[in-house]
Design an enzyme around this catalytic site. Sequence first.
Site, PDB file in Angstrom:
ATOM      1  CD  GLU A   9       3.191 -10.401 -22.524  1.00 62.76           C
ATOM      2  OE1 GLU A   9       2.076  -9.988 -22.443  1.00 62.76           O
ATOM      3  OE2 GLU A   9       3.767 -11.242 -21.701  1.00 62.76           O
ATOM      4  CG  HIS A  23       7.638 -35.189 -33.493  1.00 60.27           C
ATOM      5  ND1 HIS A  23       7.984 -36.468 -33.746  1.00 60.27           N
ATOM      6  CD2 HIS A  23       8.206 -35.277 -32.262  1.00 60.27           C
ATOM      7  CE1 HIS A  23       8.411 -37.089 -33.176  1.00 60.27           C
ATOM      8  NE2 HIS A  23       8.603 -36.452 -31.995  1.00 60.27           N
ATOM      9  CD1 TRP A  55      -1.550  -5.424  -2.760  1.00 62.71           C
ATOM     10  CD2 TRP A  55      -2.165  -4.630  -4.511  1.00 62.71           C
ATOM     11  NE1 TRP A  55      -1.655  -6.545  -3.574  1.00 62.71           N
ATOM     12  CE2 TRP A  55      -2.048  -6.044  -4.983  1.00 62.71           C
ATOM     13  CE3 TRP A  55      -2.744  -4.010  -5.604  1.00 62.71           C
ATOM     14  CZ2 TRP A  55      -2.117  -6.438  -5.934  1.00 62.71           C
ATOM     15  CZ3 TRP A  55      -2.970  -4.323  -6.743  1.00 62.71           C
ATOM     16  CH2 TRP A  55      -2.572  -5.835  -6.958  1.00 62.71           C
ATOM     17  CE  LYS A  74      -0.394  -6.686 -15.032  1.00 62.58           C
ATOM     18  NZ  LYS A  74       0.647  -7.737 -15.449  1.00 62.58           N
ATOM     19  CE  LYS A 110       5.606 -11.912 -19.908  1.00 62.67           C
ATOM     20  NZ  LYS A 110       4.829 -12.772 -19.567  1.00 62.67           N
ATOM     21  CD  GLU A 156       5.632 -16.352 -18.956  1.00 58.64           C
ATOM     22  OE1 GLU A 156       5.495 -15.178 -18.521  1.00 58.64           O
ATOM     23  OE2 GLU A 156       4.485 -16.732 -19.532  1.00 58.64           O
ATOM     24  CG  ASN A 214       2.877  -1.048   2.872  1.00 61.98           C
ATOM     25  OD1 ASN A 214       2.362  -1.980   2.407  1.00 61.98           O
ATOM     26  ND2 ASN A 214       4.184  -0.510   2.548  1.00 61.98           N
ATOM     27  N   GLY A 215       1.654  -3.366   4.777  1.00 62.78           N
ATOM     28  CA  GLY A 215       2.591  -4.577   5.266  1.00 62.78           C
ATOM     29  C   GLY A 215       1.260  -5.864   5.674  1.00 62.78           C
ATOM     30  CB  CYS A 252      -1.042   0.138   1.098  1.00 66.64           C
ATOM     31  SG  CYS A 252      -1.892  -1.390   1.580  1.00 66.64           S
ATOM     32  NE  ARG A 274       4.140   1.852  -1.622  1.00 63.97           N
ATOM     33  CZ  ARG A 274       5.321   1.025  -1.383  1.00 63.97           C
ATOM     34  NH1 ARG A 274       6.251   1.207  -2.046  1.00 63.97           N
ATOM     35  NH2 ARG A 274       5.420   0.184  -0.563  1.00 63.97           N
TER      36      ARG A 274
HETATM   37  C1  AGP Z   1       1.012 -11.830 -19.868  1.00 62.75           C
HETATM   38  O1  AGP Z   1       1.962 -11.274 -19.697  1.00 62.75           O
HETATM   39  C2  AGP Z   1      -0.151 -10.917 -20.329  1.00 62.75           C
HETATM   40  N1  AGP Z   1      -0.334  -9.985 -19.542  1.00 62.75           N
HETATM   41  C3  AGP Z   1      -1.357 -11.833 -20.290  1.00 62.75           C
HETATM   42  O2  AGP Z   1      -1.149 -13.016 -20.930  1.00 62.75           O
HETATM   43  C4  AGP Z   1      -1.790 -12.427 -19.165  1.00 62.75           C
HETATM   44  O3  AGP Z   1      -1.217 -13.449 -18.486  1.00 62.75           O
HETATM   45  C5  AGP Z   1      -3.385 -12.999 -19.272  1.00 62.75           C
HETATM   46  O4  AGP Z   1      -4.352 -12.037 -19.862  1.00 62.75           O
HETATM   47  C6  AGP Z   1      -4.161 -13.361 -17.989  1.00 62.75           C
HETATM   48  O5  AGP Z   1      -4.222 -12.285 -17.179  1.00 62.75           O
HETATM   49  P1  AGP Z   1      -4.690 -12.829 -15.716  1.00 62.75           P
HETATM   50  O6  AGP Z   1      -3.481 -13.442 -15.051  1.00 62.75           O
HETATM   51  O7  AGP Z   1      -4.976 -11.344 -15.111  1.00 62.75           O
HETATM   52  O8  AGP Z   1      -5.899 -13.403 -15.671  1.00 62.75           O
END
Ligand code: AGP
Length: 614
Positions: A494, A510, A74, A609, A491, A487, A100-101, A2, A27
């Site tokens: 994206e 394959h 938060w 996000k 990264k 993963e 905060n904590g 927070c 935060r």
């Molecule tokens: C990951 O870097 C992306 N932002 C995206 O794939 C994300 O993981 C996906 O939209 C799922 O989001 P969530 O974990 O908030 O459900």
Amino acid sequence: MCGIVGFIGSQQAYPILIKGLKRLEYRGYDSAGVAMIENQQFNQYKCKGKVADLESLVKGKDVDGTVGIGHTRWATHGVPNDVNAHPHLSGDGQLALIHNGIIENYATLKEALIEDGHVFKSDTDTEVLVHFIEDIMAKTGSDLFEAVRVALCEVVGAYAIVVMDRRFPDRLVCAKKSSPLVIGIGTEGDYFIASDATPFIEYTKNVVYLEDEEVALIDRHSGLKIVTIQNQQKDPYIQELEMKLEAIEKGGYDSFMLKEIHEQPRSIYDSIRGRLNLNHGMLKMSGIDRHEEIWMNANRIIIVACGTSWHAGLVAEYLFEEFARIPTEVEYASEFRYRDPIIQPGDIVIAISQSGETADTLAAIELAKDKGAFIFGVCNVVGSTISRATHSGAYTHAGPEIGVASTKAFTAQVAVLYLIALSVADKRGTITKERLHRLMAELTSIPDKVEEVLKTNAQVETIAEIYKNHRNALYLGRGYSFPVALEGALKLKEISYIHAEGYPAAEMKHGPIALIDEEMPVFVIATQGHSYEKVVSNIQEVKARKGKIIAIVTAGDKTVSELADHSIEIPKTDDSLVPIVSVIPLQLLSYHVAVMRGCNVDQPRNLAKSVTVE
Ligand code: AGP
């Protein structure tokens, strides 16, 4: 995580508090509140939502007072709502406190206080602390400064707090342990307190950083006094602030993504804090314990998620099958919700989501719930829609993740899923006590191992320089490292917009092997473990076609390092924990490539996000 701010001095506190909270909103931003003292009365306002919502709530109301505290939340304990927002008042209404904590032993303290007649309004650990301080003042007659010191001797956990007593408007008391807290010494007797210096950077550059287990009294007339909770006097060490505002919000890093990558030793620690205690051999996942029977009789686990959370789910598939011996499937939520899936009695659905707002995952939950499944959520945002739609769950406590590309949420998700798998395995008796304790110890060592891996940042940056202009990349892994390959590829895709694919290393021959030539960088997670020899031969297959190998290897590895064009060493750990450590260099690699290509790493094109639409 927070944001807290406090002010005492010659000016009206409210405008300083509100501006400060806006600067600390990175935060936490799910609820906010302020309290000022005027004529020994509190002008206190708090509500769910962002600081802007608090401003509209307060409009036209009395906000006078030259001493005050403010908080942007938060949530960890208690969903975001008006009651759980800070500041929290003591039972007698004399004290106001922001925090905060996490107070880990709040439940024990609360029980004792309830026996003493204390009545609580909120579900927060923080309200327990202000009642505890009030209780000590009432029982010992001590003043606020001393009562806070005594109370903190009993508290287990992390805290940065500011407390005030409306009967004594010339004083503020603050203290910290693990959570950040800085005091700004202004001119004309003005003092500022905050989680970092952003709220008062334009007022003063003279700051005192409180150390762990220090309590400070700021008195309008006598100034600043600091003692430890063991009551040792400390001389304030005043430093000159060098940082610029922008830099502080990002903690001195160029972007939130890089900051969040470097926060992982702390966020992983926070995700296991209070759930694992080696000394007592304690593993406590209350969300599991509350429904022990359901987990004991579970026939199948279905994990639903999207994106990076889906990759964490894939790691969990290996964990649940290896430790708890429960058949586990991992489903893309968007496919699961339209496939009319077969749900049978004894099926548990685990929904993983950082934001807790992803529409496809939410719909998959509703569908599974309608079909009678027990739903367990793993979320980062407390009080999010998904966390409220599930029957039970566990929060990842990674703190707010601002960068669109998920990094610290992934490692915290895997750490929490790891605890869940061990807890269920222990209950079902599918793991020996010896192995359980060895893995608990290994998990506890992971934050330090991640700290170690972060030191490869410069080497990774050099490798990124070499491959920044390549148009394609392949990521390979076997077993627990296959999800990490996926993963790593996600990264890079994206944030740098380079086309990349992750594959099980053995699957390459394959088809994807056709892509291999001197222009194809191939990132391989080749740590020593169960399928090491197999991965070595996969690397030789790539080398035979002139592919460039960038290998993640176990420290001291010779074989792969000789074969690879570049090898990045990570500390040795159990196969099942390699995903948390080996993903770090891949996060850094994608970050540096994206920066070198001039991409906006925190807000990459076409992405959001939290994907709250289908
Ligand atoms: C990951 O870097 C992306 N932002 C995206 O794939 C994300 O993981 C996906 O939209 C799922 O989001 P969530 O974990 O908030 O459900």
